[in-house]
Design an enzyme around this catalytic site. Structure first.
Site, PDB file in Angstrom:
ATOM      1  N   HIS A   1       0.840  -1.198   0.000  1.00 18.60           N
ATOM      2  CA  HIS A   1       0.000   0.000   0.000  1.00 18.60           C
ATOM      3  C   HIS A   1       0.879   1.255   0.000  1.00 18.60           C
ATOM      4  CE1 HIS A   1      -3.366  -2.614   1.029  1.00 18.60           C
ATOM      5  NE2 HIS A   1      -4.173  -1.592   0.818  1.00 18.60           N
TER       6      HIS A   1
ATOM      7  N   HIS B   1       1.617  -3.712   9.627  1.00 18.50           N
ATOM      8  CA  HIS B   1       2.995  -3.465   9.186  1.00 18.50           C
ATOM      9  C   HIS B   1       3.810  -2.833  10.299  1.00 18.50           C
ATOM     10  CE1 HIS B   1       2.933  -4.445   4.937  1.00 18.50           C
ATOM     11  NE2 HIS B   1       1.753  -3.863   4.840  1.00 18.50           N
TER      12      HIS B   1
END
Length: 176
Positions: free
Chosen positions: A107, A146
């Protein structure tokens, strides 16, 4: 090897700090939307809209975007398989990721790639592009999927792919 252990500890400490407080669920509601804006559909829509409405500049933007993503996506997948880094564990995750591994953040990579291309072709709104890209990176940490280093590597990957295509495109499309 020692520096990797230190990196893991720093990443874990930052993730713990970001995810272990009473506001995490409220923050996650906002950042789910931010993260969703980086899923990829918006990028294609922006490219198509600019190609249809902004003449040659819009078409060049779309072509550069397609080329940059054609480089970024395979490199991203190879790096995921190479690193095989587990996502943050023992902390709340506010979304379900699409795969098992965290390094690099796809992303974030895509968001920084788009921000770089938009900045190159349409520089009047640079602050918006970069704030949006950074927000997507932050959202991935704040959603618990993440580590900060995953986001940094993703940002570098996106910037590198955009820079490569823009450098090459100057010679091919804009020469003369």
């Amino acid at each position: 090897m020692r520096s990797l252990v230190t990196l893991q500890r720093v990443d874990q400490a930052v993730s713990t700090l970001c995810l272990s407080h009473r506001f995490s669920a409220d923050i996650a509601r906002v950042f789910r939307w931010v993260s969703k804006s980086g899923d990829g559909h918006l990028y294609l829509a922006i490219g198509a809209l600019l190609a249809l409405t902004a003449g040659d500049k819009g078409v060049s933007f779309l072509v550069c975007g397609l080329q940059a993503f054609a480089i970024e996506l395979p490199v991203y997948r190879v790096l995921k398989r190479l690193f095989r880094r587990a996502r943050p564990q023992h902390l709340p995750a506010f979304i379900i990721p699409s795969d098992l591994y965290s390094m690099p953040s796809g992303h974030t990579s895509a968001a920084f790639l788009m921000a770089a291309l938009l900045s190159h072709f349409y520089p009047d709104y640079n602050a918006v592009y970069w704030t949006w890209a950074a927000s997507i990176g932050a959202s991935r940490v704040l959603l618990g999927v993440h580590y900060v280093s995953d986001v940094l590597v993703g940002a570098l990957l996106g910037l590198g792919c955009a820079s490569l295509v823009l450098r090459f495109s100057e010679y091919v499309y804009f020469a003369g």
